[in-house]
Design an enzyme around this catalytic site. Structure first.
Site, short mmCIF file in Angstrom:
data_model
loop_
_atom_site.label_atom_id
_atom_site.label_comp_id
_atom_site.label_asym_id
_atom_site.label_seq_id
_atom_site.Cartn_x
_atom_site.Cartn_y
_atom_site.Cartn_z
N ASP A 112 0.86 -1.18 0.00
CA ASP A 112 0.00 0.00 0.00
C ASP A 112 0.91 1.24 0.00
O ASP A 112 1.39 1.65 -1.05
CB ASP A 112 -0.90 -0.11 1.23
CG ASP A 112 -1.96 0.95 1.34
OD1 ASP A 112 -2.30 1.55 0.31
OD2 ASP A 112 -2.47 1.18 2.45
N THR A 113 1.21 1.80 1.16
CA THR A 113 2.17 2.92 1.19
C THR A 113 3.59 2.42 0.94
O THR A 113 4.46 3.18 0.55
CB THR A 113 2.15 3.62 2.56
OG1 THR A 113 2.58 2.70 3.56
CG2 THR A 113 0.78 4.17 2.91
N ASP A 168 -7.64 -8.91 5.55
CA ASP A 168 -8.66 -8.78 6.59
C ASP A 168 -9.04 -7.34 6.87
O ASP A 168 -8.35 -6.40 6.48
CB ASP A 168 -8.13 -9.37 7.90
CG ASP A 168 -7.14 -8.43 8.59
OD1 ASP A 168 -6.19 -7.98 7.92
OD2 ASP A 168 -7.34 -8.13 9.79
P1 IMP Z 1 1.74 -0.43 3.85
O1 IMP Z 1 2.80 -0.32 4.89
O2 IMP Z 1 0.91 0.82 3.79
O3 IMP Z 1 2.27 -0.82 2.49
O4 IMP Z 1 0.73 -1.52 4.37
C1 IMP Z 1 0.83 -2.86 4.08
C2 IMP Z 1 -0.07 -3.67 4.98
O5 IMP Z 1 -1.28 -2.97 5.27
C3 IMP Z 1 -0.50 -4.94 4.27
O6 IMP Z 1 0.39 -6.01 4.53
C4 IMP Z 1 -1.87 -5.18 4.85
O7 IMP Z 1 -1.77 -5.92 6.05
C5 IMP Z 1 -2.40 -3.81 5.17
N1 IMP Z 1 -3.28 -3.28 4.09
C6 IMP Z 1 -3.03 -2.27 3.23
N2 IMP Z 1 -4.07 -2.06 2.39
C7 IMP Z 1 -5.01 -2.98 2.74
C8 IMP Z 1 -6.31 -3.30 2.21
O8 IMP Z 1 -6.85 -2.70 1.26
N3 IMP Z 1 -6.95 -4.34 2.84
C9 IMP Z 1 -6.42 -5.04 3.87
N4 IMP Z 1 -5.21 -4.78 4.37
C10 IMP Z 1 -4.50 -3.76 3.82
#
Ligand code: IMP
Length: 188
Positions: A112-113, A168
């Site tokens: 995501d980020t 989830d």
């Molecule tokens: P990041 O650090 O923002 O890249 O977040 C990654 C983590 O956030 C993933 O491994 C997921 O556990 C959670 N995540 C991000 N987007 C989603 C979504 O749309 N649905 C469910 N979990 C998400």
């Protein structure tokens, strides 16, 4: 006899990836991984799944990879009950074996980020694997805050909160065989 379709979860606004689409894509990714590691003569692959979101994807993926491999798992802190990430990574469960000198493939549910994976890759790099690659089922490039190289990606999706096939919200919906957009009123 025709197999009964799982009914659509009423908390979803819509399904964006069917079980069939996911299955087909997983087969392609597994072939790409197998071809790459075989061509590069990289042997002794260690597939590290990030708990808990990657479990379903990883179990389907590794059964399609035609190379000798071992598996391990890490659990890191993530969203909990909210839908935005802090980026801070806390290791809740570490891998069981040393990865020094190994070819490591990290399997994530979604980038995501990118903050979670960025921190995690720093941790794993410090342990001196011979190579380190990333395989993510889903990618939300529009939300990226740090640059991350996703070597194998299942699907790019828009900026919506999705659940199912391992993903989830507050611990629920991981068992759905498809991926869908959660109705915003569920988490607002
Ligand atoms: P990041 O650090 O923002 O890249 O977040 C990654 C983590 O956030 C993933 O491994 C997921 O556990 C959670 N995540 C991000 N987007 C989603 C979504 O749309 N649905 C469910 N979990 C998400």
């Amino acid at each position: 006899m025709e197999k009964e379709q799982p009914s659509q979860c009423e908390h979803l606004a819509r399904i964006i990836l069917s079980a069939e689409e996911i299955k087909n894509r997983v087969e392609v990714i597994a072939k790409n991984i197998s071809d790459h590691y075989r061509a590069q003569e990289k042997t002794g692959l260690v597939v590290v799944g990030i708990l808990r979101g990657a479990v379903i994807f990883m179990s389907d993926l590794i059964r399609q990879i035609s190379l000798p491999l071992t598996i391990d798992f890490m659990a890191i802190s993530s969203y909990g009950g909210s839908t935005t990430t802090s980026g801070a990574v806390r290791i809740l469960k570490d891998i069981s074996e040393s990865i020094e000198g190994q070819h490591v493939l990290v399997v994530e549910d979604i980038v995501d980020t990118g903050l979670t994976l960025n921190n995690l890759l720093d941790v794993l790099h410090a342990r001196k694997p011979q190579s380190l690659a990333v395989c993510a089922l889903l990618n939300k490039p529009s939300r990226r805050k740090v640059e991350i190289q996703v070597d194998y990606c299942g699907f790019e999706i828009p900026d919506e909160f999705v659940v199912g096939y391992g993903l989830d919200y507050a611990g629920h919906y991981r068992h759905l065989p498809y991926i869908g957009v959660l109705k915003p009123e569920i988490y607002r």
